[in-house]
Design a protein around this motif. Sequence first.
Motif, mmCIF file in Angstrom:
data_model
loop_
_atom_site.group_PDB
_atom_site.id
_atom_site.type_symbol
_atom_site.label_atom_id
_atom_site.label_comp_id
_atom_site.label_asym_id
_atom_site.label_seq_id
_atom_site.Cartn_x
_atom_site.Cartn_y
_atom_site.Cartn_z
ATOM 1 N N PRO A 1 40.607 68.573 3.325
ATOM 2 C CA PRO A 1 39.266 68.748 2.547
ATOM 3 C C PRO A 1 38.805 66.888 2.099
ATOM 4 O O PRO A 1 39.387 66.422 2.150
ATOM 5 C CB PRO A 1 39.353 69.958 0.812
ATOM 6 N N PRO A 2 37.662 67.255 1.436
ATOM 7 C CA PRO A 2 37.250 65.817 0.965
ATOM 8 C C PRO A 2 37.625 65.214 0.100
ATOM 9 O O PRO A 2 38.933 66.112 -1.032
ATOM 10 C CB PRO A 2 36.260 66.425 0.515
ATOM 11 N N LEU A 3 37.703 63.811 0.173
ATOM 12 C CA LEU A 3 38.474 62.930 -1.086
ATOM 13 C C LEU A 3 37.516 62.531 -2.233
ATOM 14 O O LEU A 3 36.399 61.633 -1.361
ATOM 15 C CB LEU A 3 39.575 61.952 -0.715
ATOM 16 N N THR A 4 38.010 63.019 -3.389
ATOM 17 C CA THR A 4 37.439 61.929 -4.221
ATOM 18 C C THR A 4 37.780 60.756 -4.539
ATOM 19 O O THR A 4 39.021 59.999 -4.116
ATOM 20 C CB THR A 4 37.064 62.756 -5.517
ATOM 21 N N LYS A 5 37.004 59.329 -4.961
ATOM 22 C CA LYS A 5 37.300 58.111 -4.893
ATOM 23 C C LYS A 5 38.403 58.069 -6.011
ATOM 24 O O LYS A 5 39.364 57.552 -6.084
ATOM 25 C CB LYS A 5 36.124 57.325 -5.247
ATOM 26 N N GLU A 6 38.404 58.682 -6.778
ATOM 27 C CA GLU A 6 39.984 58.760 -7.787
ATOM 28 C C GLU A 6 40.897 59.549 -7.288
ATOM 29 O O GLU A 6 41.976 58.786 -7.191
ATOM 30 C CB GLU A 6 39.670 59.163 -9.100
ATOM 31 N N MET A 7 40.461 60.490 -5.867
ATOM 32 C CA MET A 7 41.916 60.304 -5.586
ATOM 33 C C MET A 7 42.348 60.001 -4.778
ATOM 34 O O MET A 7 43.793 59.373 -4.860
ATOM 35 C CB MET A 7 41.481 61.270 -4.384
ATOM 36 N N GLN A 8 41.547 58.872 -4.181
ATOM 37 C CA GLN A 8 41.567 57.825 -2.736
ATOM 38 C C GLN A 8 42.924 57.103 -3.456
ATOM 39 O O GLN A 8 43.829 56.589 -2.930
ATOM 40 C CB GLN A 8 40.681 57.562 -2.071
#
Length: 775
Positions: free
Chosen positions: A326-333
Amino acid sequence: MSIEFLKKNKSLLKAFQCGIERETLRVTSQGTLSQKPHPKSLGAPLTHRYISTDFGEQQLEWNTPPCKTFPAAIRFLEEVMHFSLTKVKGELFWPFSMPCTLDDITIANYGTSHEGQEAMIYREGLKGRYGERLQMISGIHFNFSFNRPFWEKLHRFEKSRLPLQAFIDEKYLGIIRNFLREGWLLTYLFGASPDPKMPYATSMRMSDAGYYSRVQNQLAISFNSLKEYLADLKKTISTPKKEYRDIPLQLNDHILQNEHEHYSRIRPKAVPHKGETSLEAIEKRGIEYLEVRAIDLDPYHALGVSPEHIHFLHHFLLYCLFKSSPPLTKEMQRCLTCNQNLVAKEGRKKDLLLQCPRPTSLKKWGQRILKGMEAIPLNTPLEIERKKLEKPELTPSAILLKDIEKHGYQKVGLKLAKHHKKNLLEKPLSSKRLSALEEEVERSLIENQRLETASKILVSGYEDLELSTQILIGAALKEKIEVEVLDQKDQLIRLKKGNQVEYVKEATKTSKDSYISAHLLENKEVTKQLLREKGLSVPDGKSYTHIDEALNDYPLYEKKKVVVKPKSTNFGIGISFVPARDQTTFAHAVKGAFQCDRSIVVETFCPGEEFRFLVISGEVIGVAKRVPAHVIGDGKQTIKALVHEKNSDPSYYRDPKTYLHLGQAEKKVLKEQRLSPASIPKKGRKVFLRHNSNVSTGGDAVDVTVHPSYYKIALQATEALGAKICGVDMILPHPKKASTYAIIELNYNPVLFIHAYPYRGTPRDVAGPLLKLLF
């Protein structure tokens, strides 16, 4: 996970291409950084396809070509390292990712070409942003791509509605996102840059003390879609960063100088075509392969990476492909980067918990990944890696740390470097590979020389303009004269100095020559008439406006050699030389000239050599002897090969428009000499390909000096037409003494480059007098 697809298409699991890049430091036999420049015997690092340098002059980088199997890539790396060892006499290759003792670090030298200078300035920028010591850390990059048949079958299997390339882009980005989530496992299992001050560290290289940029981590470039990735990367390349403003030398002060500065453990890539950047290549053709950068050098393996490690990487990438991503938020990255940093610095700590997306045991998460990898039908021995999770002391970082603590970092590194050198040199290098690598060294040196030669002539940022215009622009920029290209196709520029503005077309069409002067110079028959009225010598001849009229006058020319040419064209277009008593050739010449212009001139051929006098503002700036297109035999090569060699001469820049050719006209001239393109002329024999001496048809311009009387004649001829800028073409049987002459042509808009950059002889300053005339 599409286990069904994998089971049905096991053969496709080997449908890939791979490549290995390895960096290393050249060190002395005492283990200190070499102070020798990159050996010329290894070729030119800017242009060699397999042997280059990274940040430092002493930091070698080897690149394998794309290979269809892992053994092929490994064997190539082994051979190119063997070859390199034979060329770096008395030196060793440092086995660790972290460098030896660094004293004098020299930024890699790529020469004087525009491309070389840009590469060096980029590295100066890296030095100013991150420090030069950081840049001397070395590692392995693993390049990998699935083949087209693999993607086509998977595309059909998943019944995707996306176009194939969009599907491929989406899948590669999915691999990258999963790699960012779980690629820390590679650092734990294979990390080999521990630190005695940090007892549980696995890879200082892959921590925030190694290849890491806080600025980039804050931005977290998106890998959720190709559109987002390109937009984010373009933004970083174009957005100034206040902290970088005062760095003395760099490409720019933006967040990233270019896309290569994007530090990521894995990156999407595409092979750029000539004139493209890597980013432009991806934007035009999509993602072509992945570059895995999170690999430390394995100090216990001569190549810096073991076959087992490569196979595990392949297995892991397949796992990342078929696992949901699934996509990653920038915070998750940013959070996942913290996981990576934690494993790099404390990975072997008992009961270590990773914090993202929730506190999780490293050991349990790692075992879960390996269990997921088991579903991929590959024969990778995962049991060895599973034991490393159970027993951290089995990891390369633990083994290496134990060795370093026992014997010392420098001593271990030196011992391994000597051991690897011995092993590499013991394996024979095939004569075929040796020959190919020696040829590549020679090719790289020639190509680098060609780039440097071109860079002396071509003006950076204006390369698409014709050469004479670039010469003028280059001189104008040095004089702090503002330059604006108004119409690139029309070669029209505006020069501004203070309040004065000058418009220039094609380098020498300026306001200083009147409109009527231009028309007089373009009309060859009128030019001859005006020169004759001034008592200057010109060939006898006659102009024609109808083919029949010219053909009927053949009896006037039958007994002498004549020149047939269009009345108004330049650059040797449509010119033919007709021998006496050859009515057929005369007829062909007349018809050919009429195809280039509405009227033609037939005039007596004047024996002697042809010279071009460049006149600017009442002064002869240079004289070029013009030699028709030719090659000189060496007794070995065909005329065709000699033509290619001359066109490729790295010490002389030929614009493609001035190349030697072997077209119909050239073959006709060869036939007159009882030769063909396949003929092998004797050593020293000069074989002409053309009768006319125009540089535009492959002729050579040789800078010369002639008897002073001819300079005076050239000035009189130019004055007779009222021209400020003019090219006077003169035939001189005896150029070194006052004698007969014939002015065969006056040229409006004469080229500058044959005087500024002659094939042989002294280069002349042509732009200085022109700018002086203008301003």
